[in-house]
Scaffold this motif. Structure first.
Motif, PDB file in Angstrom:
ATOM      1  N   GLN A  25      26.090 -28.010  22.230  1.00  0.00           N
ATOM      2  CA  GLN A  25      26.474 -26.691  21.629  1.00  0.00           C
ATOM      3  C   GLN A  25      26.790 -26.563  20.167  1.00  0.00           C
ATOM      4  O   GLN A  25      26.246 -25.318  19.529  1.00  0.00           O
ATOM      5  CB  GLN A  25      27.776 -26.340  22.431  1.00  0.00           C
ATOM      6  CG  GLN A  25      27.751 -25.962  23.972  1.00  0.00           C
ATOM      7  CD  GLN A  25      29.023 -25.713  24.452  1.00  0.00           C
ATOM      8  OE1 GLN A  25      29.830 -26.347  24.313  1.00  0.00           O
ATOM      9  NE2 GLN A  25      29.045 -24.232  24.877  1.00  0.00           N
ATOM     10  N   LEU A  26      27.239 -27.458  19.429  1.00  0.00           N
ATOM     11  CA  LEU A  26      27.751 -27.494  18.197  1.00  0.00           C
ATOM     12  C   LEU A  26      26.360 -27.382  17.405  1.00  0.00           C
ATOM     13  O   LEU A  26      26.131 -26.605  16.136  1.00  0.00           O
ATOM     14  CB  LEU A  26      28.480 -28.537  17.775  1.00  0.00           C
ATOM     15  CG  LEU A  26      30.106 -28.519  18.261  1.00  0.00           C
ATOM     16  CD1 LEU A  26      30.744 -29.825  18.036  1.00  0.00           C
ATOM     17  CD2 LEU A  26      30.830 -27.054  17.997  1.00  0.00           C
ATOM     18  N   LEU A  27      25.420 -28.314  17.770  1.00  0.00           N
ATOM     19  CA  LEU A  27      24.124 -28.592  16.824  1.00  0.00           C
ATOM     20  C   LEU A  27      23.454 -26.956  17.169  1.00  0.00           C
ATOM     21  O   LEU A  27      22.773 -26.737  16.084  1.00  0.00           O
ATOM     22  CB  LEU A  27      23.221 -29.457  17.635  1.00  0.00           C
ATOM     23  CG  LEU A  27      23.714 -30.917  17.264  1.00  0.00           C
ATOM     24  CD1 LEU A  27      22.816 -32.111  17.942  1.00  0.00           C
ATOM     25  CD2 LEU A  27      23.569 -31.188  15.743  1.00  0.00           C
ATOM     26  N   THR A  28      23.091 -26.519  18.150  1.00  0.00           N
ATOM     27  CA  THR A  28      22.722 -25.211  18.495  1.00  0.00           C
ATOM     28  C   THR A  28      23.185 -24.175  17.506  1.00  0.00           C
ATOM     29  O   THR A  28      22.720 -23.379  17.105  1.00  0.00           O
ATOM     30  CB  THR A  28      22.802 -24.826  19.977  1.00  0.00           C
ATOM     31  OG1 THR A  28      22.149 -25.868  20.757  1.00  0.00           O
ATOM     32  CG2 THR A  28      22.189 -23.408  20.102  1.00  0.00           C
ATOM     33  N   SER A  29      24.803 -24.246  17.348  1.00  0.00           N
ATOM     34  CA  SER A  29      25.211 -23.048  16.627  1.00  0.00           C
ATOM     35  C   SER A  29      25.055 -23.198  15.197  1.00  0.00           C
ATOM     36  O   SER A  29      24.928 -22.422  14.673  1.00  0.00           O
ATOM     37  CB  SER A  29      26.815 -23.011  16.759  1.00  0.00           C
ATOM     38  OG  SER A  29      27.338 -24.241  16.455  1.00  0.00           O
ATOM     39  N   ILE A  30      24.815 -24.572  14.573  1.00  0.00           N
ATOM     40  CA  ILE A  30      24.419 -24.811  13.305  1.00  0.00           C
ATOM     41  C   ILE A  30      22.955 -24.153  13.073  1.00  0.00           C
ATOM     42  O   ILE A  30      22.737 -23.699  12.188  1.00  0.00           O
ATOM     43  CB  ILE A  30      24.588 -26.168  12.830  1.00  0.00           C
ATOM     44  CG1 ILE A  30      25.886 -26.656  12.626  1.00  0.00           C
ATOM     45  CG2 ILE A  30      23.889 -26.530  11.675  1.00  0.00           C
ATOM     46  CD1 ILE A  30      26.391 -28.017  12.364  1.00  0.00           C
ATOM     47  N   PHE A  57      31.636 -32.355  12.787  1.00  0.00           N
ATOM     48  CA  PHE A  57      31.139 -30.684  12.873  1.00  0.00           C
ATOM     49  C   PHE A  57      31.506 -30.017  11.450  1.00  0.00           C
ATOM     50  O   PHE A  57      30.529 -29.359  10.956  1.00  0.00           O
ATOM     51  CB  PHE A  57      31.307 -30.344  13.998  1.00  0.00           C
ATOM     52  CG  PHE A  57      30.903 -28.645  14.212  1.00  0.00           C
ATOM     53  CD1 PHE A  57      29.669 -28.192  14.250  1.00  0.00           C
ATOM     54  CD2 PHE A  57      31.950 -27.662  14.043  1.00  0.00           C
ATOM     55  CE1 PHE A  57      29.518 -27.152  14.167  1.00  0.00           C
ATOM     56  CE2 PHE A  57      31.499 -26.263  14.167  1.00  0.00           C
ATOM     57  CZ  PHE A  57      30.198 -26.003  14.278  1.00  0.00           C
ATOM     58  N   GLN A  58      32.769 -29.867  11.235  1.00  0.00           N
ATOM     59  CA  GLN A  58      33.318 -28.747  10.235  1.00  0.00           C
ATOM     60  C   GLN A  58      32.771 -29.429   8.997  1.00  0.00           C
ATOM     61  O   GLN A  58      32.192 -28.608   8.074  1.00  0.00           O
ATOM     62  CB  GLN A  58      34.735 -29.210  10.257  1.00  0.00           C
ATOM     63  CG  GLN A  58      35.534 -28.111   9.288  1.00  0.00           C
ATOM     64  CD  GLN A  58      35.443 -28.546   7.927  1.00  0.00           C
ATOM     65  OE1 GLN A  58      35.397 -29.871   7.467  1.00  0.00           O
ATOM     66  NE2 GLN A  58      35.472 -27.694   6.774  1.00  0.00           N
ATOM     67  N   VAL A  67      30.434 -20.782   7.872  1.00  0.00           N
ATOM     68  CA  VAL A  67      31.625 -20.196   8.138  1.00  0.00           C
ATOM     69  C   VAL A  67      32.181 -20.523   9.252  1.00  0.00           C
ATOM     70  O   VAL A  67      31.521 -20.282  10.377  1.00  0.00           O
ATOM     71  CB  VAL A  67      31.839 -18.867   7.804  1.00  0.00           C
ATOM     72  CG1 VAL A  67      33.436 -18.306   8.067  1.00  0.00           C
ATOM     73  CG2 VAL A  67      31.527 -18.350   6.453  1.00  0.00           C
ATOM     74  N   ILE A  68      33.214 -21.396   9.434  1.00  0.00           N
ATOM     75  CA  ILE A  68      33.785 -21.933  10.864  1.00  0.00           C
ATOM     76  C   ILE A  68      35.286 -21.091  10.742  1.00  0.00           C
ATOM     77  O   ILE A  68      36.053 -21.239   9.962  1.00  0.00           O
ATOM     78  CB  ILE A  68      34.096 -23.481  10.977  1.00  0.00           C
ATOM     79  CG1 ILE A  68      32.657 -23.956  10.824  1.00  0.00           C
ATOM     80  CG2 ILE A  68      34.591 -23.658  12.111  1.00  0.00           C
ATOM     81  CD1 ILE A  68      32.681 -25.554  10.814  1.00  0.00           C
ATOM     82  N   ILE A  69      35.504 -20.532  11.914  1.00  0.00           N
ATOM     83  CA  ILE A  69      36.730 -19.876  12.432  1.00  0.00           C
ATOM     84  C   ILE A  69      37.304 -20.557  13.433  1.00  0.00           C
ATOM     85  O   ILE A  69      36.876 -20.748  14.423  1.00  0.00           O
ATOM     86  CB  ILE A  69      36.416 -18.387  12.695  1.00  0.00           C
ATOM     87  CG1 ILE A  69      35.635 -17.672  11.756  1.00  0.00           C
ATOM     88  CG2 ILE A  69      37.688 -17.729  13.168  1.00  0.00           C
ATOM     89  CD1 ILE A  69      34.962 -16.483  12.318  1.00  0.00           C
ATOM     90  N   TRP A  70      38.351 -21.222  12.913  1.00  0.00           N
ATOM     91  CA  TRP A  70      39.237 -22.021  13.955  1.00  0.00           C
ATOM     92  C   TRP A  70      40.416 -21.061  14.749  1.00  0.00           C
ATOM     93  O   TRP A  70      41.474 -20.874  14.211  1.00  0.00           O
ATOM     94  CB  TRP A  70      39.915 -23.416  12.985  1.00  0.00           C
ATOM     95  CG  TRP A  70      38.915 -24.081  12.598  1.00  0.00           C
ATOM     96  CD1 TRP A  70      38.519 -23.724  11.267  1.00  0.00           C
ATOM     97  CD2 TRP A  70      38.149 -25.255  13.175  1.00  0.00           C
ATOM     98  NE1 TRP A  70      37.562 -24.994  11.032  1.00  0.00           N
ATOM     99  CE2 TRP A  70      37.401 -25.731  12.118  1.00  0.00           C
ATOM    100  CE3 TRP A  70      38.285 -26.023  14.324  1.00  0.00           C
ATOM    101  CZ2 TRP A  70      36.609 -27.005  12.517  1.00  0.00           C
ATOM    102  CZ3 TRP A  70      37.695 -26.873  14.693  1.00  0.00           C
ATOM    103  CH2 TRP A  70      36.696 -27.480  13.534  1.00  0.00           C
TER     104      TRP A  70
END
Length: 93
Positions: A25-30, A57-58, A67-70
Motif C-alpha cells: 500500500q505504501l509503495l503504491t501511494s508513493i 516510508f517517511q 507530503v505525509i499527514i500523520w
C-alpha cells in the motif's frame, strides 16, 4: 475520495503480520505522487517491524517531496516510538 490525497487507515493492530500488505500500500501511494494521509488513531498494538517500516516510508516519501499527514497517532503508537527511542518522525510533517 480526495483526488489529491491517498488515505491509508490502520486498524487496531499493526504488527509484522500486516507489514507485507502495508508495504504494498505504501509503495503504491508513493507511486501515485499525491499527499498521503496515514490515520493512526485506532492503533492499539504496534510492533518494532511496523514502526521501522513507517520510519523508512517517511524518509523515502520525504526524499521524493511527498507530503505525509500523520492523522491522530494513538497514544499506543506514540509510546512505542518513544520506547524505541526513534526520533518522532510522525510529527515532522
Amino acid at each position: 475520495m480526495n483526488d489529491t490525497i491517498n488515505d491509508i487507515e490502520f486498524g487496531e493492530s499493526l504488527s509484522i503480520a500486516q507489514v507485507g500488505k502495508l508495504y504494498g500500500q505504501l509503495l503504491t501511494s508513493i507511486a501515485d505522487e499525491k499527499a498521503i494521509n496515514l490515520d493512526l488513531s485506532q492503533i492499539e498494538r504496534v510492533d518494532t517491524a511496523a514502526i521501522q517500516l513507517l520510519y523508512s516510508f517517511q524518509r523515502d516519501a520525504a526524499a521524493q517531496g511527498l507530503v505525509i499527514i500523520w492523522s491522530n497517532p494513538s497514544k499506543v503508537f506514540c509510546d512505542a516510538v518513544d520506547i524505541l527511542d526513534v526520533p518522532a518522525f510522525y510529527r515532522a510533517l
